[in-house]
Design a protein around this motif. Structure first.
Motif, mmCIF file in Angstrom:
data_model
loop_
_atom_site.group_PDB
_atom_site.id
_atom_site.type_symbol
_atom_site.label_atom_id
_atom_site.label_comp_id
_atom_site.label_asym_id
_atom_site.label_seq_id
_atom_site.Cartn_x
_atom_site.Cartn_y
_atom_site.Cartn_z
ATOM 1 N N UNK A 52 53.431 -12.497 53.987
ATOM 2 C CA UNK A 52 52.648 -13.803 54.394
ATOM 3 C C UNK A 52 51.161 -13.054 54.783
ATOM 4 N N UNK A 53 51.081 -11.822 55.385
ATOM 5 C CA UNK A 53 49.630 -11.138 55.607
ATOM 6 C C UNK A 53 48.789 -11.082 54.551
ATOM 7 N N UNK A 54 49.502 -10.690 53.201
ATOM 8 C CA UNK A 54 48.860 -10.846 52.068
ATOM 9 C C UNK A 54 48.280 -12.227 51.635
ATOM 10 N N UNK A 55 49.156 -13.137 51.640
ATOM 11 C CA UNK A 55 48.622 -14.638 51.482
ATOM 12 C C UNK A 55 47.610 -15.076 52.308
ATOM 13 N N UNK A 56 47.587 -14.789 53.502
ATOM 14 C CA UNK A 56 46.785 -15.018 54.578
ATOM 15 C C UNK A 56 45.465 -14.428 54.264
ATOM 16 N N UNK A 57 45.512 -13.159 54.022
ATOM 17 C CA UNK A 57 44.335 -12.522 53.746
ATOM 18 C C UNK A 57 43.473 -13.159 52.484
ATOM 19 N N UNK A 58 44.319 -13.489 51.304
ATOM 20 C CA UNK A 58 43.611 -13.677 50.082
ATOM 21 C C UNK A 58 43.110 -15.181 50.345
ATOM 22 N N UNK A 59 43.654 -16.138 51.117
ATOM 23 C CA UNK A 59 43.339 -17.482 51.441
ATOM 24 C C UNK A 59 41.862 -17.161 52.191
ATOM 25 N N UNK A 60 41.845 -16.268 53.260
ATOM 26 C CA UNK A 60 40.618 -16.008 54.120
ATOM 27 C C UNK A 60 39.717 -15.674 52.991
ATOM 28 N N UNK A 61 39.847 -14.651 52.075
ATOM 29 C CA UNK A 61 38.655 -14.374 51.098
ATOM 30 C C UNK A 61 38.316 -15.598 50.288
ATOM 31 N N UNK A 62 39.228 -16.414 49.936
ATOM 32 C CA UNK A 62 38.747 -17.422 48.937
ATOM 33 C C UNK A 62 37.963 -18.499 49.807
ATOM 34 N N UNK A 63 38.210 -18.476 51.268
ATOM 35 C CA UNK A 63 37.627 -19.335 52.181
ATOM 36 C C UNK A 63 35.966 -18.873 52.468
ATOM 37 N N UNK A 64 36.108 -17.313 52.356
ATOM 38 C CA UNK A 64 34.638 -16.522 52.693
ATOM 39 C C UNK A 64 33.915 -16.606 51.488
#
Length: 284
Positions: A74-86
């Motif tokens: 889940x940390x990988x999915x959370x991080x790429x979601x954060x990247x997409x938002x950024x």
């Protein structure tokens, strides 16, 4: 979007605690000595020494491992979601429901998964592709991120992963009668996991010999934890103990998350640990 990354790292930070909890659960399990020794005849003068499982590992061990897997994936999915938002400046970002960290065994698989990440710049897609398991020189199954994804997928959709014992250190003492000499079979490969029973030694005597005539001491045999579905894993062509595999997987996962944080122009809480960026990259 720093707060989105902070939450991804908060999830990742819980992993070490689950690792320690797993070790404590294993220590409690083996303190009850769940394996016995059996000595059996192969022929009149050849005997085998076996480690036999009398009590299976508790379901709690599998549940803790499940929680460890889930937090990492889940940390990988959370991080790429954060990247997409950024990079888009939007939360939620475009196509938020399709965003998932890609873990691929072939270039074609990556191409399909990359279609769901079209909100990301091409340079980021290319960076993600360089980190894919199919890029590993020993093949995708030598890649710990591939294993994390595979184990987590099976854990979610099929069943809990079974905990086993694995021979980690191997030193056997055998005391035969005074008139008997023995020769150990060097073809026995004891460094393996114990599903029900495992031959840890075999020897031939210079005369017919009954099992009750010998005393066997296995105090020099160390049994470490193993996960059945992960037991055949090799890193760079070599087997690694489960504890090291878990530690390496945690570090590699953090490296992925830190790289996605850098690409999003943010900083992990407490700073970078696995990379040393000269300066943050732009967000888009």
């Amino acid at each position: 979007m720093q707060e989105l990354y902070d939450r991804a790292f908060a999830r990742l930070d819980r992993v070490a605690g689950k690792h320690r909890e797993f070790a404590r659960c294993w220590a409690t399990y083996i303190s009850a000595h769940p394996w016995d020794i059996d000595v059996r005849s192969v022929d009149p003068s050849t005997l085998e020494i076996l480690a036999v499982m009398r009590q299976p590992a508790p379901a709690e061990l599998a549940l803790i491992f499940s929680e460890w897997l889930a937090a990492l994936r889940a940390s990988l999915d959370n991080a790429i979601y954060a990247l997409a938002a950024a990079v888009t400046g939007q939360n939620p970002p475009p196509q938020a429901g399709s965003i998932q960290f890609p873990v691929c065994s072939t270039p074609d698989d990556f191409a399909r998964q990359a279609n769901r990440l079209r909100m990301l710049p091409q340079r980021i897609i290319e960076a993600l592709e360089k980190a894919q398991p199919y890029q590993s020189p020993w093949g995708p199954e030598s890649n710990l991120t591939w294993w994390l994804n595979e184990l987590a997928r099976k854990d979610r959709h099929r069943e809990l992963h079974i905990g086993l014992g694995r021979v980690d250190e191997h030193r056997i003492r055998v005391a035969p009668p005074s008139d008997v000499t023995i020769l150990f079979d060097e073809n026995v490969m004891p460094y393996s996991h114990i599903e029900q029973e495992l031959v840890v030694g075999r020897f031939t005597a210079n005369r017919p010999l009954q099992p009750e005539e010998v005393t066997v001491d296995l105090t020099g045999v160390t049994i470490a934890p193993e996960i059945q579905a992960w037991a055949e894993f090799k890193l760079n062509g070599r087997r690694q103990p489960l504890d090291k595999r878990m530690a390496y997987t945690e570090r590699f996962t953090r490296n992925h998350v830190e790289n996605m944080t850098l690409m999003g122009g943010c900083v992990p809480p407490g700073g970078f640990r696995t990379i040393d960026p000269a300066e943050p990259e732009g967000t888009a």
